[in-house]
Scaffold this motif. Structure first.
Motif, PDB file in Angstrom:
ATOM      1  N   VAL A 101       0.841  -1.201   0.000  1.00  0.00           N
ATOM      2  CA  VAL A 101       0.000   0.000   0.000  1.00  0.00           C
ATOM      3  C   VAL A 101       0.874   1.250   0.000  1.00  0.00           C
ATOM      4  O   VAL A 101       0.629   2.201  -0.762  1.00  0.00           O
ATOM      5  CB  VAL A 101      -0.944  -0.014   1.220  1.00  0.00           C
ATOM      6  CG1 VAL A 101      -1.707   1.300   1.316  1.00  0.00           C
ATOM      7  CG2 VAL A 101      -1.917  -1.189   1.125  1.00  0.00           C
ATOM      8  N   GLU A 102       1.911   1.262   0.820  1.00  0.00           N
ATOM      9  CA  GLU A 102       2.823   2.416   0.873  1.00  0.00           C
ATOM     10  C   GLU A 102       3.588   2.586  -0.433  1.00  0.00           C
ATOM     11  O   GLU A 102       3.790   3.715  -0.909  1.00  0.00           O
ATOM     12  CB  GLU A 102       3.808   2.238   2.029  1.00  0.00           C
ATOM     13  CG  GLU A 102       3.162   2.339   3.404  1.00  0.00           C
ATOM     14  CD  GLU A 102       4.077   1.878   4.516  1.00  0.00           C
ATOM     15  OE1 GLU A 102       3.846   2.281   5.672  1.00  0.00           O
ATOM     16  OE2 GLU A 102       5.026   1.102   4.235  1.00  0.00           O
ATOM     17  N   ALA A 122       2.574   1.679  -3.449  1.00  0.00           N
ATOM     18  CA  ALA A 122       1.647   2.189  -4.458  1.00  0.00           C
ATOM     19  C   ALA A 122       1.438   3.690  -4.292  1.00  0.00           C
ATOM     20  O   ALA A 122       1.427   4.455  -5.274  1.00  0.00           O
ATOM     21  CB  ALA A 122       0.316   1.446  -4.373  1.00  0.00           C
ATOM     22  N   GLU A 123       1.290   4.131  -3.054  1.00  0.00           N
ATOM     23  CA  GLU A 123       1.088   5.563  -2.794  1.00  0.00           C
ATOM     24  C   GLU A 123       2.318   6.373  -3.175  1.00  0.00           C
ATOM     25  O   GLU A 123       2.207   7.493  -3.714  1.00  0.00           O
ATOM     26  CB  GLU A 123       0.730   5.765  -1.329  1.00  0.00           C
ATOM     27  CG  GLU A 123      -0.651   5.220  -0.964  1.00  0.00           C
ATOM     28  CD  GLU A 123      -0.915   5.217   0.530  1.00  0.00           C
ATOM     29  OE1 GLU A 123       0.067   5.410   1.299  1.00  0.00           O
ATOM     30  OE2 GLU A 123      -2.078   5.014   0.935  1.00  0.00           O
ATOM     31  N   ALA A 124       3.514   5.827  -2.922  1.00  0.00           N
ATOM     32  CA  ALA A 124       4.737   6.536  -3.271  1.00  0.00           C
ATOM     33  C   ALA A 124       4.902   6.643  -4.781  1.00  0.00           C
ATOM     34  O   ALA A 124       5.319   7.690  -5.300  1.00  0.00           O
ATOM     35  CB  ALA A 124       5.948   5.813  -2.664  1.00  0.00           C
ATOM     36  N   ALA A 133       2.459   6.683  -6.948  1.00  0.00           N
ATOM     37  CA  ALA A 133       1.461   7.657  -7.392  1.00  0.00           C
ATOM     38  C   ALA A 133       1.919   9.086  -7.112  1.00  0.00           C
ATOM     39  O   ALA A 133       1.754   9.983  -7.963  1.00  0.00           O
ATOM     40  CB  ALA A 133       0.126   7.380  -6.700  1.00  0.00           C
ATOM     41  N   GLU A 134       2.514   9.309  -5.947  1.00  0.00           N
ATOM     42  CA  GLU A 134       2.977  10.644  -5.601  1.00  0.00           C
ATOM     43  C   GLU A 134       4.050  11.125  -6.588  1.00  0.00           C
ATOM     44  O   GLU A 134       3.999  12.262  -7.086  1.00  0.00           O
ATOM     45  CB  GLU A 134       3.552  10.651  -4.181  1.00  0.00           C
ATOM     46  CG  GLU A 134       4.098  12.009  -3.750  1.00  0.00           C
ATOM     47  CD  GLU A 134       4.785  11.972  -2.409  1.00  0.00           C
ATOM     48  OE1 GLU A 134       5.549  12.915  -2.120  1.00  0.00           O
ATOM     49  OE2 GLU A 134       4.574  10.995  -1.657  1.00  0.00           O
ATOM     50  N   LEU A 150      -4.830   2.882  -8.060  1.00  0.00           N
ATOM     51  CA  LEU A 150      -3.980   2.092  -7.166  1.00  0.00           C
ATOM     52  C   LEU A 150      -4.562   0.702  -6.954  1.00  0.00           C
ATOM     53  O   LEU A 150      -5.748   0.545  -6.646  1.00  0.00           O
ATOM     54  CB  LEU A 150      -3.831   2.791  -5.817  1.00  0.00           C
ATOM     55  CG  LEU A 150      -3.244   4.203  -5.824  1.00  0.00           C
ATOM     56  CD1 LEU A 150      -3.032   4.686  -4.391  1.00  0.00           C
ATOM     57  CD2 LEU A 150      -1.946   4.253  -6.600  1.00  0.00           C
ATOM     58  N   ALA A 209      10.303   5.585   0.620  1.00  0.00           N
ATOM     59  CA  ALA A 209       9.140   6.187  -0.035  1.00  0.00           C
ATOM     60  C   ALA A 209       9.561   7.338  -0.940  1.00  0.00           C
ATOM     61  O   ALA A 209       9.093   7.451  -2.091  1.00  0.00           O
ATOM     62  CB  ALA A 209       8.138   6.670   1.009  1.00  0.00           C
TER      63      ALA A 209
END
Length: 363
Positions: free
Chosen positions: A17-18, A20-22, A24-25, A38, A345
């Motif tokens: 999850v982390e 994927a968020e990184a 995307a950012e 995501l 990240a």
């Protein structure tokens, strides 16, 4: 442009999850107009429950149980409709053992988690296997569910030495007839040259000179339980937890295939223009049931390009194409090893921005 982001965990640094968020950012820094979808992934190992909960929702049930060496550990059961999902690494993972004491580490703590899952009223229980710090052939969980023998079943592989009798009847009745499914990241047998001890014994903390002896103990145990099933694909997953679930009447499926279906990855890939995946180290072991290879296969079926972001990329261009990947980008190569470790990240985001420059239509 629509980008589907479907990474695995970066072991020891970022959850799926982390990660994927990184990604995307970082992507949005370079291509803010792109639509990012995501879909964090798992092959059944650490993060299995978190990944499914992030996509499917559902109810989380807290369970307190014991770890590989008797310490108290928390675990979580995810209930979605008539299915409960359990992650064995929460109870038996190598992060709980530090890669030590593999001969005495027990899977017994998984039994209360399975009981809680079965008692939640579901029809089936899916157990994610991977990242194990145990190597007891699943004897611990069988003993904790009621199996009996003339030696201790809950003291790791060493406790099984000299076993001559084994009765699984009570263990087979303990879960009330729910359907059991083992979601594995490997298809190895329990014993032999390609079995659990030879393949992952070092990870569990079993010295090389002890591995043949431990494998022999598990051979003796399997001869009493069901020799044929010990040779089935996936019996060696989770240090032999796969075997225990097979003995309880369970079936084995590929973890990445199960998660892909559960999160609707194929449909999402068809709706995307590009698929981005990732993991800690991208090498030829990625082909053996791992997330990037599974995601790349789904992308190929959807006729979509797939690229990977990894801590390290340990294959060349030809091997990468054999794994179904159009390109792969290494954190260590771009930001250096120190930053990749200390700021995972931020490093992933930096590399994702660079990938977007190349692959986004607006990059």
């Amino acid at each position: 442009m629509r980008v589907l982001v479907a990474p695995d965990k970066f072991a020891g640094t970022l959850s799926a999850v982390e990660a994927a968020e990184a990604i995307a950012e970082g992507w949005r820094r370079r291509a803010p107009g792109d639509e990012i979808v995501l879909a964090p992934m798992s092959d059944g190992g650490p993060g299995f429950v978190d990944v499914l909960h992030a996509t499917l929702g559902g109810e989380l049930l807290a369970v307190v149980t014991r770890g590989p060496h008797g310490e108290t550990v928390p675990a979580t059961v995810l209930v979605v409709g008539d299915t409960a999902y359990v992650e064995s690494a929460q109870v038996c993972g190598v992060h709980l053992t530090g890669g030590r004491g593999g001969e005495s580490a027990t899977t017994a703590g998984l039994a209360p988690v399975l009981r809680a899952a079965a008692a939640s009223g579901v029809r089936r229980v899916v157990v994610g296997l991977g990242g194990s710090g145990c190597n007891d052939g699943g004897a611990g969980v069988l003993g904790a569910l009621g199996a009996t023998a003339d030696v201790p079943l809950e003291r790791g592989a060493l406790g099984l030495d000299g076993i001559t009798t084994l009765d699984l009847a009570r263990a087979r009745d303990a879960l009330g007839g729910v359907e059991l499914i083992a979601a594995t990241d490997v298809d190895i047998p329990l014993t032999g040259l390609f079995g659990a001890t030879k393949t992952f014994g070092e990870q569990a903390g079993i010295a090389e000179e002890r591995q043949a002896g431990v494998d022999g103990i598990l051979e003796q145990y399997a001869a009493l339980a069901d020799r044929r099933r010990s040779l089935d694909p996936g019996a060696g997953a989770g240090g032999g937890l796969g075997y225990a679930l097979l003995l309880l009447g369970g079936t084995r499926v590929s973890g990445i295939d199960l998660v892909s279906e559960a999160v609707g990855l194929a449909d999402r890939a068809r709706e995307a223009d590009l698929v981005v995946t990732g993991e800690g180290a991208f090498d030829f072991s990625s082909r053996a049931g791992k997330v990037p290879y599974g995601v790349a296969a789904v992308a190929a079926d959807a006729l979509r390009p797939c690229v990977a972001i990894a801590g390290r990329v340990l294959v060349g261009a030809r091997e990468m194409r054999a794994l179904g990947m159009d390109a792969a980008y290494s954190l260590v190569d771009v930001v250096g090893e120190e930053r990749a470790v200390t700021d995972p990240a931020g490093s992933v985001a930096t590399v994702a921005a660079r990938v977007a420059r190349t692959w986004s239509a607006s990059g």
